[in-house]
Design a protein around this motif. Sequence first.
Motif, mmCIF file in Angstrom:
data_model
loop_
_atom_site.group_PDB
_atom_site.id
_atom_site.type_symbol
_atom_site.label_atom_id
_atom_site.label_comp_id
_atom_site.label_asym_id
_atom_site.label_seq_id
_atom_site.Cartn_x
_atom_site.Cartn_y
_atom_site.Cartn_z
ATOM 1 N N ARG A 86 6.081 9.004 -7.709
ATOM 2 C CA ARG A 86 7.414 8.638 -7.226
ATOM 3 C C ARG A 86 7.698 7.202 -7.671
ATOM 4 N NH1 ARG A 86 9.223 12.107 -3.180
ATOM 5 N NH2 ARG A 86 8.221 14.143 -3.490
ATOM 6 N N TRP A 87 8.015 7.041 -8.932
ATOM 7 C CA TRP A 87 8.076 5.709 -9.536
ATOM 8 C C TRP A 87 9.230 4.880 -8.996
ATOM 9 C CZ3 TRP A 87 4.017 4.156 -12.309
ATOM 10 C CH2 TRP A 87 3.145 5.150 -12.791
ATOM 11 N N GLY A 88 10.380 5.494 -8.822
ATOM 12 C CA GLY A 88 11.529 4.751 -8.307
ATOM 13 C C GLY A 88 11.295 4.231 -6.901
ATOM 14 N N TRP A 89 10.822 5.105 -6.008
ATOM 15 C CA TRP A 89 10.546 4.686 -4.636
ATOM 16 C C TRP A 89 9.376 3.712 -4.593
ATOM 17 C CZ3 TRP A 89 13.917 5.114 -0.998
ATOM 18 C CH2 TRP A 89 14.831 6.167 -1.002
ATOM 19 N N CYS A 106 8.618 1.462 -6.910
ATOM 20 C CA CYS A 106 9.142 0.153 -7.306
ATOM 21 C C CYS A 106 9.988 -0.455 -6.190
ATOM 22 C CB CYS A 106 9.967 0.288 -8.580
ATOM 23 S SG CYS A 106 8.990 0.640 -10.054
ATOM 24 N N CYS A 107 10.715 0.388 -5.477
ATOM 25 C CA CYS A 107 11.535 -0.091 -4.364
ATOM 26 C C CYS A 107 10.655 -0.706 -3.274
ATOM 27 C CB CYS A 107 12.359 1.067 -3.805
ATOM 28 S SG CYS A 107 13.455 0.617 -2.446
ATOM 29 N N CYS A 108 9.586 -0.013 -2.906
ATOM 30 C CA CYS A 108 8.688 -0.540 -1.865
ATOM 31 C C CYS A 108 7.946 -1.779 -2.346
ATOM 32 C CB CYS A 108 7.698 0.539 -1.435
ATOM 33 S SG CYS A 108 8.454 1.855 -0.452
ATOM 34 N N PHE A 109 7.613 -1.820 -3.644
ATOM 35 C CA PHE A 109 6.973 -3.019 -4.180
ATOM 36 C C PHE A 109 7.910 -4.220 -4.057
ATOM 37 C CE2 PHE A 109 6.019 -6.024 -7.559
ATOM 38 C CZ PHE A 109 4.668 -6.209 -7.412
ATOM 39 N N SER A 110 9.167 -4.023 -4.380
ATOM 40 C CA SER A 110 10.141 -5.114 -4.270
ATOM 41 C C SER A 110 10.325 -5.532 -2.814
ATOM 42 C CB SER A 110 11.474 -4.686 -4.877
ATOM 43 O OG SER A 110 12.376 -5.762 -4.939
ATOM 44 N N LEU A 111 10.299 -4.569 -1.895
ATOM 45 C CA LEU A 111 10.385 -4.904 -0.476
ATOM 46 C C LEU A 111 9.193 -5.752 -0.042
ATOM 47 C CD1 LEU A 111 11.625 -1.559 1.140
ATOM 48 C CD2 LEU A 111 12.878 -3.718 1.017
ATOM 49 N N ALA A 112 8.001 -5.418 -0.551
ATOM 50 C CA ALA A 112 6.813 -6.216 -0.227
ATOM 51 C C ALA A 112 6.965 -7.649 -0.735
ATOM 52 C CB ALA A 112 5.573 -5.558 -0.824
ATOM 53 N N VAL A 113 7.494 -7.799 -1.952
ATOM 54 C CA VAL A 113 7.726 -9.137 -2.502
ATOM 55 C C VAL A 113 8.735 -9.898 -1.645
ATOM 56 C CG1 VAL A 113 8.635 -10.417 -4.491
ATOM 57 C CG2 VAL A 113 7.116 -8.459 -4.844
ATOM 58 N N SER A 114 9.717 -9.173 -1.090
ATOM 59 C CA SER A 114 10.746 -9.822 -0.287
ATOM 60 C C SER A 114 10.224 -10.316 1.055
ATOM 61 C CB SER A 114 11.921 -8.863 -0.053
ATOM 62 O OG SER A 114 11.596 -7.873 0.917
ATOM 63 N N VAL A 115 9.021 -9.882 1.434
ATOM 64 C CA VAL A 115 8.406 -10.364 2.672
ATOM 65 C C VAL A 115 7.531 -11.586 2.398
ATOM 66 C CG1 VAL A 115 6.849 -9.785 4.579
ATOM 67 C CG2 VAL A 115 8.482 -8.092 3.735
ATOM 68 N N LEU A 151 1.619 -3.497 -12.121
ATOM 69 C CA LEU A 151 2.762 -2.581 -12.057
ATOM 70 C C LEU A 151 3.449 -2.491 -13.406
ATOM 71 C CD1 LEU A 151 4.756 -0.795 -10.506
ATOM 72 C CD2 LEU A 151 5.990 -2.876 -9.857
ATOM 73 N N LEU A 152 3.632 -3.630 -14.066
ATOM 74 C CA LEU A 152 4.263 -3.628 -15.391
ATOM 75 C C LEU A 152 3.450 -2.802 -16.375
ATOM 76 C CD1 LEU A 152 6.428 -4.670 -17.345
ATOM 77 C CD2 LEU A 152 4.992 -6.688 -17.712
ATOM 78 N N PHE A 153 2.140 -2.938 -16.334
ATOM 79 C CA PHE A 153 1.274 -2.154 -17.223
ATOM 80 C C PHE A 153 1.454 -0.656 -16.978
ATOM 81 C CE2 PHE A 153 -2.827 0.085 -17.542
ATOM 82 C CZ PHE A 153 -3.018 0.007 -18.912
ATOM 83 N N LEU A 154 1.477 -0.245 -15.716
ATOM 84 C CA LEU A 154 1.642 1.174 -15.397
ATOM 85 C C LEU A 154 2.996 1.705 -15.864
ATOM 86 C CD1 LEU A 154 0.141 1.294 -11.784
ATOM 87 C CD2 LEU A 154 -0.908 2.135 -13.895
ATOM 88 N N LEU A 155 4.045 0.910 -15.660
ATOM 89 C CA LEU A 155 5.378 1.345 -16.076
ATOM 90 C C LEU A 155 5.469 1.478 -17.592
ATOM 91 C CD1 LEU A 155 7.629 -0.771 -13.679
ATOM 92 C CD2 LEU A 155 7.131 1.662 -13.530
ATOM 93 N N PHE A 213 0.830 -1.208 0.000
ATOM 94 C CA PHE A 213 0.000 0.000 0.000
ATOM 95 C C PHE A 213 0.867 1.262 0.000
ATOM 96 C CE2 PHE A 213 -3.323 -2.806 2.136
ATOM 97 C CZ PHE A 213 -4.018 -2.996 0.950
ATOM 98 N N LEU A 214 2.015 1.216 0.670
ATOM 99 C CA LEU A 214 2.950 2.338 0.602
ATOM 100 C C LEU A 214 3.445 2.517 -0.826
ATOM 101 C CD1 LEU A 214 4.697 4.523 1.881
ATOM 102 C CD2 LEU A 214 6.346 2.752 2.513
ATOM 103 N N SER A 215 3.728 1.411 -1.499
ATOM 104 C CA SER A 215 4.164 1.467 -2.892
ATOM 105 C C SER A 215 3.088 2.099 -3.775
ATOM 106 C CB SER A 215 4.486 0.050 -3.392
ATOM 107 O OG SER A 215 4.695 0.031 -4.777
ATOM 108 N N ILE A 216 1.837 1.723 -3.578
ATOM 109 C CA ILE A 216 0.751 2.276 -4.391
ATOM 110 C C ILE A 216 0.609 3.772 -4.162
ATOM 111 C CG2 ILE A 216 -1.751 2.237 -4.752
ATOM 112 C CD1 ILE A 216 -1.655 -0.768 -4.091
ATOM 113 N N ASN A 217 0.738 4.225 -2.915
ATOM 114 C CA ASN A 217 0.693 5.661 -2.631
ATOM 115 C C ASN A 217 1.817 6.402 -3.333
ATOM 116 O OD1 ASN A 217 -1.354 6.801 -0.487
ATOM 117 N ND2 ASN A 217 -0.894 4.701 0.154
ATOM 118 N N LEU A 218 3.008 5.821 -3.327
ATOM 119 C CA LEU A 218 4.146 6.460 -4.001
ATOM 120 C C LEU A 218 3.936 6.502 -5.511
ATOM 121 C CD1 LEU A 218 7.016 4.862 -1.896
ATOM 122 C CD2 LEU A 218 6.411 7.284 -1.965
ATOM 123 N N LEU A 219 3.378 5.450 -6.076
ATOM 124 C CA LEU A 219 3.102 5.436 -7.516
ATOM 125 C C LEU A 219 2.052 6.484 -7.868
ATOM 126 C CD1 LEU A 219 3.042 1.585 -8.168
ATOM 127 C CD2 LEU A 219 4.886 3.174 -8.704
#
Length: 364
Positions: free
Chosen positions: A193-196, A198-207, A218-222, A183-189
């Motif tokens: 704030r695309w770089g941050w 994507c960073c938070c999205f990757s952190l979520a995946v790492s959990v 995410l790929l569609f948006l990018l 959800f933090l990643s979605i707020n940043l997107l």
Amino acid sequence: MAAGLRKRGRAGPAARAAGLCGQWLRRAWQERRLLLLEPRYTLLVAACLCLAEVGITFWVIHRVAYTEIDWKAYMAQVEGVINGTYDYTQLQGDTGPLVYPAGFVYIFMGLYYATGQGTDIRMAQHIFAVLYLATLLLVFLIYHQTCKVPPFVFFFMCCASYRVHSIFVLRLFNDPVAMALLFLSINLLLAQRWGWGCCCFSLAVSVKMNVLLFAPGLLFLLLMQFGFRGALPKLGICAVLQVVLGLPFLLENPIGYLSRSFDLGRQFLFRWTVNWRFLPEALFLHRAFHLALLAAHLTLLFLFAFCRWHRLLVLGLIELSWNTYPSTSCSSAALHICHAVILLQLWLGPQPFPKSIQHSKKAH
């Protein structure tokens, strides 16, 4: 006298802000019937619900019994890493092997120390209560920016939801941590704030790996925002962060780490299912059922890609074809197919001018 003028000058903006706030509250009271229906009141309703949730969550922690399911297993798995075991195939807990990526290990290692090696359950519950309120705020901010949902819906997704409180403060699962980062990643997107993001999205995946289900979106948006070449650096952020987080375990046993933390063949127990309880257990556990679900998921993605996102897909394939050097039979054929699709869309698409305008042009 000058000092008095300075004091009034400093108080001026604060007084104006208080006056505007008072006007807004009076207007909200006058339109109280619309308060729960109009998305423009999302922040006001969200603030009230967050305050209510502080009391509700505190009551749940102190009045409803905690249920042990995975917390002790999390702590045992993390303790293995603390003791120097970096081979994922050797990390075990009460409920089985460690099957979550490295971000989970680091975050729950912090919780391990914050809760007296995992023994202070009440402290863990309060930490997860704070996480719950932060997650709620992030979700409300998303709804505020989209302005699509009437505020009365929010009551049912927080205050009236026993399951949400249970997952956060009565079970202490790792899902809330992953979803808070998502959800933090979605707020940043949403804030561009695309770089941050994507960073938070990757952190979520790492959990927890199930966050990868959001990856097609995410790929569609990018691709829509940056095109094929512009999206590659953002995707690189996601990939590099996964490598950096998993590096200690990759250096020890790369196959063991990848096969455990990103195991696509894991089979879940029938006793824990919610969505598929109506099926016979034999069918739920059958490999053909799993493959059918995967096929349905991929089919829906392709249908969206070709029926809803096809314009973006065509433009991406054109750019990819031109960037293929030297050209290949596939890239050349893809280029012609994409241009044929564009011509077909132009032919079948709506007329460029309304009929009334066309008739007026003919009259002149």
